[in-house]
Structure formats: C-alpha cells, structure tokens
Design an enzyme around this catalytic site. Structure first.
Site, PDB file in Angstrom:
ATOM      1  N   SER A 139     -30.842  35.309  39.623  1.00  0.00           N
ATOM      2  CA  SER A 139     -31.241  33.877  39.825  1.00  0.00           C
ATOM      3  C   SER A 139     -30.485  32.989  38.804  1.00  0.00           C
ATOM      4  CB  SER A 139     -32.717  33.543  39.658  1.00  0.00           C
ATOM      5  OG  SER A 139     -32.993  32.097  39.341  1.00  0.00           O
ATOM      6  N   TYR A 153     -39.208  33.665  33.290  1.00  0.00           N
ATOM      7  CA  TYR A 153     -38.368  34.019  34.467  1.00  0.00           C
ATOM      8  C   TYR A 153     -37.203  34.092  34.279  1.00  0.00           C
ATOM      9  CZ  TYR A 153     -36.693  33.532  39.205  1.00  0.00           C
ATOM     10  OH  TYR A 153     -36.042  34.084  40.587  1.00  0.00           O
TER      11      TYR A 153
END
Length: 244
Positions: A139, A153
């Site tokens: 990501s 995250y």
C-alpha cells in the site's frame, strides 16, 4: 496461480484478468461467499479451471490447507498473488489498541510470510520446482504513514515492503521473482468497511490524477509483474497511486 482474498476488490479483478489470460486458479476467500462464488464462476466462464477454498489469510493451518488443495488439483504452482489483507478500524495512534495491531500484523505480515513460504517451497528450483513469481499487495500507506487513521495498517505494509525486498534477494537463485504493488486510493469497499466512507471525498482532490484507481488497473500491474515482460524486475515495490 494462487490468489488470496479473491472474493472481491483487487483480488477478484486479478482472478478475472488471470483467467482471461489463460491461468488456472486456486482462489481463497474469508468472508462473503456469494462474491467469491461469483468470481469463481466468472473465471470458469473465461475458460480457467478454478478451485475455491475458504481460508483466513492469517491462519497458518488454513493457508496450509489451501496449498494442499492446490497440490491435489493442479500439482504445481507458477504464481502467487498475496492480496488478502485488512486495515483494522480507523483511529489515531493513541486510540489504537494492542488487539488491533496484533490482528492487522497477524493477517498482513505473518499471513503473507506463511503464504510466501509455502509458495517458494513449491517453486524453488533447488527443491524440484520450476521457478515462478510472487506479487504481494502492499500500500502507499507504507510511505505516507496514514497518520490519525491507519498507522497500524501503514506499519504492517512497511513490513510487507521489507519482506518483499528480502525474499527477492534470497529467492532469486531459486528462479523466483518477488515484487509488490503499492495501491493508493482504489475504488473498493475497503474504506466503508473501515468505517470512514467519507475519506474518499477528502483525499481524491489531493491525488495528482484527480481520481481513484480501479481494481482492474491494479490487476494489470500485477499481471505485468508476473509476466515475461518484467523478467528483469525483482525486489520492486511499484506504486499504483495516481501520483500520490
């Protein structure tokens, strides 16, 4: 090809594109059986042989079961797309909990390592395999940090990037290329599932391309990294973020 988290979003787009390009597939899913079955049906319609296995990507026993099903059905593995992952609930760092951090790392990091270990054991030329490719879905959060929302995250995806680099260097001699894609804002349900659907309207104006990406655009990048066109690429983390 084995694709984790193939029921919806990026995983489903990868599965459909891979089927259209001639790959047979072992697809895993954790929740949303109807969506997973729809993905499998679309892939079969495209001509692929498909095995569908329910598996929590962070559960080592379930991962082993999925790879055993692949062995029984196909007898070989050419590519792994490690797509399955979770964000955990949105929160600032001080409000985040040890439980959230543990769950996000269980799935995104430990689960990825387990899947890569199983895949590499089957692909490694030193163990009788024929080589292959691994692409992890990281990501842009790993570089952006996702302050006040998803530091947990982002940190897990930073670990993913490090794992990809280490595995690329360790497994190159075994005929295995290891890369990652780092999607930015992609049009999936991940934002709503994290409890902040309004995040899209807030961030899109700051993306140089002024739009979200699509799962299909990420899938195209993943299939490129698994194709002969990228034969000299390993250890890369390729941003798919519209410039953000």
């Amino acid at each position: 090809m084995l694709v984790t988290g193939a029921g919806r979003g990026i995983g489903a787009a990868v599965a459909r594109l891979a089927a259209a390009r001639g790959h047979d597939l072992l697809l895993t899913w954790r929740g949303g059986e109807d969506a997973a079955q729809a993905t499998a049906a679309a892939c079969r319609e495209a001509g692929a042989a498909v095995e569908l296995v329910q598996a929590d990507a962070g559960d080592a026993v379930a991962t082993a079961r999925a790879f055993a099903a692949l062995d029984r059905r196909f007898g070989r593995l050419d590519a792994l797309v490690a797509n399955a992952g979770i964000t955990g609930p949105a929160s600032d760092f001080l409000a985040s909990t040890d439980e959230t951090w543990a769950e996000v790392f269980r799935v995104n990091v430990l689960g990825l390592a387990s899947a890569c270990r199983h895949a590499a054991a089957r692909m490694a030329t030193g163990r009788g395999g024929q080589g292959g490719g691994i692409v992890a879905v990281s990501s842009r959060a790993a570089q952006i940090g996702s302050a006040f929302e998803f530091v947990h995250y982002a940190a897990s995806k930073g670990a993913v990037d490090s794992l990809v680099l280490g595995l690329a260097r360790e497994l190159a001699g075994e005929g295995i290329r290891v890369n990652a894609v780092a999607p930015g804002m992609i049009d999936t349900d991940i934002h709503a599932s994290a409890g902040i659907p309004e995040r899209i309207d807030r961030i899109v104006p700051n993306i140089p391309l002024r739009r979200m990406g699509t799962p299909e655009e990420v899938a195209e990048t993943i299939l490129f990294l698994l194709s002969p066109a990228s034969a000299y690429v390993t250890g890369a983390v390729l941003p798919v973020g519209g410039g953000r």
